[in-house]
Design an enzyme around this catalytic site. Structure first.
Site, short mmCIF file in Angstrom:
data_model
loop_
_atom_site.label_atom_id
_atom_site.label_comp_id
_atom_site.label_asym_id
_atom_site.label_seq_id
_atom_site.Cartn_x
_atom_site.Cartn_y
_atom_site.Cartn_z
N ASP A 84 62.82 -25.20 30.39
CA ASP A 84 62.90 -26.24 29.25
C ASP A 84 61.97 -27.50 29.50
O ASP A 84 62.59 -28.22 30.25
CB ASP A 84 64.47 -26.35 29.11
N ASP A 270 59.05 -30.08 22.96
CA ASP A 270 60.24 -29.38 23.81
C ASP A 270 60.22 -27.81 23.71
O ASP A 270 60.61 -27.34 22.63
CB ASP A 270 61.67 -30.05 23.16
#
Length: 387
Positions: A84, A270
Site C-alpha cells: 500500500d 494510493d
C-alpha cells in the site's frame, strides 16, 4: 489506503541534564588520516538485486486490491499483505485479535525466537477502505501494538524490523482474503527503507492489472521492463507532506474541461485505494459532464446510476500533468472503469468510479492501466502503458 494514527498509550523517557560545572577541554591533537583503497567490484557486491513478488487480485465485481506473500518471525510464519503506497507501516493480525481476525492468519509471538514486544497501543483509522464503498463513521479501524521481528519479502530480509500487531479490527476487514497491510509510503522507517539501507535501490515498480489480465507484480529495487511498452515518463513530487503525490494541472472529461476542473491540484497516488476520490465540487462537476442521472447515494460520498444506463456512457477521464522534461503528460481512466458494480442494498443501482472525499486520491481505477515506478530518492513517479 490512507491511514491516520491516534496514540492510545505511550511513554517517552527524556535523558537528564548535567548541571555540573563545565570542564576544560584538552588541547586538540593532530590526527593523520590515511586513505583506504576499495577493492574493485566490492560496492557492486554490496548492492541487493531487485526482487519480483507476484500479486493476486482481490476481485469482487471490480478490482479491489492486489496482495502478495511475506513472512514474519523465526522460524517464518506466512502472511499475505496489500502493498500500500498510501500507508507507512506493516500491520498483521496477532493471536490476541481472536475472533475479530478469525478469517485471517494470526501471528503467534510465542513461536518466534526473534520477536520483541515494544509495548504501547494505538488505533489506525483509514480514510479509504479496502473496497469502493465510502468510509462510514470511522468504520475502518485497527487497534495495534508495537513490535519488532524479522520480516522477509521476496527473498529480502529485514531484521529487527518494526511492525504493528493487530489486536482488534472493525468487522469491515473480516471478508478480506489477505491478512494485513505493508506500507510503501515515502517515509523512512518502513520495511522498504530497511531494504534500502542494506543496499537495495530506492525504487519499486508496480504492475497492477485488471483481473481479466492477471500476472500482477511488485518489483522491489527496480522496474520489470518486460511489463510495459515504451519508456517511463517521470513526474516530480512537490514538497510532500509524506504521501506519494503529484501536481496535476487540469482534468478533462471526454476531452472537455470546465473552470472547476481546469485548475492545479495535488493528487495522492494510493495503490491501496480501489477507485478515485475527489472533493465534492470536482466530483459533481465531472459527473455532470457524464450524465445527469448520476446522483448521490447515501450520505457518505458515493454516487450511482441505474445499471441499465451505465454501459453506453462515455466517461474517459484525463488527469493532466507536466513531466520532468516540461512536457504535458496525461494519465487516463478509461470509460470501462465508470461502473464499479451494483450496490448491495439496491442491485438495480450501480456505483460509479469517484467518491466525494476531502482529499484528491488516484487509486486502482487508473493505476491498473499503467506500469508505475516509484523513485524514493528521486522524489518522483514514472509511468508507462502496461505491456
Amino acid at each position: 489506503m490512507i491511514g491516520f494514527i491516534a496514540i492510545a498509550l505511550g511513554v517517552l523517557q527524556l535523558g537528564g541534564v548535567d548541571a555540573s560545572p563545565p570542564q576544560l577541554s584538552p588541547a586538540p591533537k593532530k590526527v593523520q588520516l590515511k586513505s583506504k583503497t576499495i577493492e574493485r567490484g566490492s560496492l557492486r557486491r554490496r548492492a541487493l538485486p531487485p526482487q519480483n513478488i507476484p500479486l493476486k487480485d482481490y476481485f469482487n465485481g471490480t478490482d479491489l486490491q492486489w496482495f502478495g506473500n511475506i513472512t514474519v518471525g523465526t522460524p517464518p510464519q506466512d502472511f499475505t499483505v496489500v502493498f500500500d503506497t498510501g500507508s507507512f507501516t506493516l500491520e498483521i493480525p496477532s493471536t490476541a485479535c481472536g475472533a475479530a481476525c478469525s478469517n485471517q492468519r494470526q501471528f503467534d509471538t510465542s513461536k518466534s525466537s526473534t520477536f520483541v514486544n515494544k509495548g504501547g497501543s494505538s488505533t489506525i483509522t483509514f480514510g479509504t477502505g479496502v473496497g469502493v464503498d465510502p468510509i462510514k463513521q470511522n468504520n475502518w479501524v485497527l487497534t495495534v501494538t508495537n513490535a519488532q521481528d524479522t520480516v522477509s519479502v521476496g527473498g529480502l530480509v529485514a531484521k529487527q524490523a518494526s511492525l504493528l500487531l493487530i489486536t482488534n479490527q472493525t468487522p469491515t476487514f473480516a471478508p478480506d482474503p489477505f491478512d494485513g497491510i505493508m506500507g510503501l509510503g515515502p517515509q523512512a522507517g518502513n520495511i522498504f527503507q530497511n531494504f534500502v539501507n542494506q543496499g537495495l535501490a530506492s525504487e519499486f515498480g508496480l504492475f497492477l492489472t485488471p483481473n481479466s489480465v492477471g500476472n500482477a507484480e511488485l518489483t522491489l529495487g527496480g522496474a520489470d521492463t518486460t511489463k510495459f511498452t515504451g519508456s517511463l515518463t517521470f513526474i516530480s513530487q512537490p514538497s510532500s507532506d509524506g504521501n506519494w503525490e503529484l501536481p496535476s494541472t487540469s482534468i478533462a472529461v471526454n476531452g472537455k474541461t470546465t473552470s472547476t476542473l481546469n485548475k492545479r491540484r495535488t493528487i495522492i497516488f494510493d495503490s491501496g485505494t480501489s477507485s478515485l476520490c475527489l472533493d465534492q465540487q470536482t466530483t459533481e462537476a465531472i459527473y455532470a459532464m457524464i450524465s445527469p442521472n448520476i446522483v448521490p447515494v447515501g450520505d457518505f460520498g458515493a454516487y450511482g446510476i441505474p445499471c441499465d444506463q451505465i454501459s453506453s456512457l462515455p466517461a474517459k477521464l484525463d488527469f493532466k500533468f507536466t513531466s520532468q522534461t516540461g512536457q504535458p503528460f496525461n494519465l487516463t481512466v478509461p470509460s470501462s472503469e465508470l461502473n464499479v458494480g451494483p450496490f448491495r442494498d439496491n442491485p438495480t443501482m450501480c456505483q460509479t468510479f469517484i467518491n466525494a472525499l476531502n482529499a484528491d486520491i488516484i487509486g486502482g481505477s487508473l493505476l491498473k492501466h499503467y506500469y508505475s515506478l516509484w523513485d524514493l530518492s528521486g522524489s518522483r513517479i514514472g509511468f508507462a502503458l502496461n505491456g
